[in-house]
Design an enzyme around this catalytic site. Structure first.
Site, mmCIF file in Angstrom:
data_model
loop_
_atom_site.group_PDB
_atom_site.id
_atom_site.type_symbol
_atom_site.label_atom_id
_atom_site.label_comp_id
_atom_site.label_asym_id
_atom_site.label_seq_id
_atom_site.Cartn_x
_atom_site.Cartn_y
_atom_site.Cartn_z
ATOM 1 N N ASP A 64 13.503 27.288 69.902
ATOM 2 C CA ASP A 64 12.681 28.563 69.747
ATOM 3 C C ASP A 64 12.972 28.972 68.298
ATOM 4 O O ASP A 64 11.887 29.151 67.399
ATOM 5 C CB ASP A 64 12.558 29.180 70.697
ATOM 6 C CG ASP A 64 11.874 28.886 71.863
ATOM 7 O OD1 ASP A 64 10.452 28.746 72.034
ATOM 8 O OD2 ASP A 64 12.475 28.333 72.970
ATOM 9 N N LYS A 75 15.051 28.182 75.476
ATOM 10 C CA LYS A 75 14.851 28.644 77.103
ATOM 11 C C LYS A 75 16.462 28.800 77.399
ATOM 12 O O LYS A 75 17.214 28.144 77.346
ATOM 13 C CB LYS A 75 14.133 27.530 77.523
ATOM 14 C CG LYS A 75 12.866 27.254 76.894
ATOM 15 C CD LYS A 75 11.987 28.426 76.965
ATOM 16 C CE LYS A 75 10.679 28.407 76.367
ATOM 17 N NZ LYS A 75 10.253 28.460 75.241
#
Length: 178
Positions: A64, A75
């Protein structure tokens, strides 16, 4: 993964379920199945057993955000996979577009970690699964130190052992992609 499958470098993919939102089950397996790539879904906690049995030859995760020093926010559970991979001698790859690199975050410690709703963990399909009032810690992400990353795979190529210096080479003096 698609390119490795096309080049016959992959014979199957093990996808983790990625609790509590089950992205691995709902998204990863759907995409791989749609592309005709054999996939086996496992619970997150089974990754270590499969590495111990030498059934995993590489780990590939997304990102991310990637800090300027190469630390990777992804995650929750990604850090655990990286530690397991290192212990078992399994290469750990991060596949992400260069747009995820955040030069404004010097290290992973500078990336805020979102905490999600406790109900995502303490209930399932609206039914409580934990005692009422039990404390819940539900981070959406964790940070994997760059030293655990074998290589960063981007649209600009493969960067082995990502570091502040190597990441800086991707960008010019203005902070734009070089």
């Amino acid at each position: 993964v698609r390119a490795a499958w096309a080049q016959r470098k992959v014979d199957r993919v093990i996808a983790t379920e990625t609790r509590p939102l089950l992205q691995g089950a709902r998204l990863t397996t759907w995409e791989l199945d749609r592309d005709g790539i054999p996939v086996t879904l496992v619970v997150d906690g089974a990754a270590g057993l499969l590495m111990q049995r030498e059934e995993i030859s590489a780990v590939v995760v997304g990102a991310d955000r990637i800090a300027a020093n190469g630390d990777v926010a992804n995650k929750v559970g990604t850090y655990s996979l990286a530690v397991l991979a290192r212990f078992h001698g399994v290469p750990f790859y991060v596949a992400a577009p260069t747009i995820t690199v955040d030069l404004g975050a010097p290290s992973g410690a500078d990336i805020p970690i979102e905490e999600r709703s406790p109900e995502e963990v303490s209930s399932f399909a609206g039914v409580a699964t934990a005692p009422p009032g039990v404390a819940v810690f539900n981070p959406a992400f964790d940070v994997t130190p760059a030293r655990l990353v074998t290589a960063l795979v981007t649209e600009r190529g493969v960067m082995e052992a990502p570091s502040r210096e190597r990441i800086r080479e991707l960008f010019d003096e203005t902070g734009n992609l070089g």
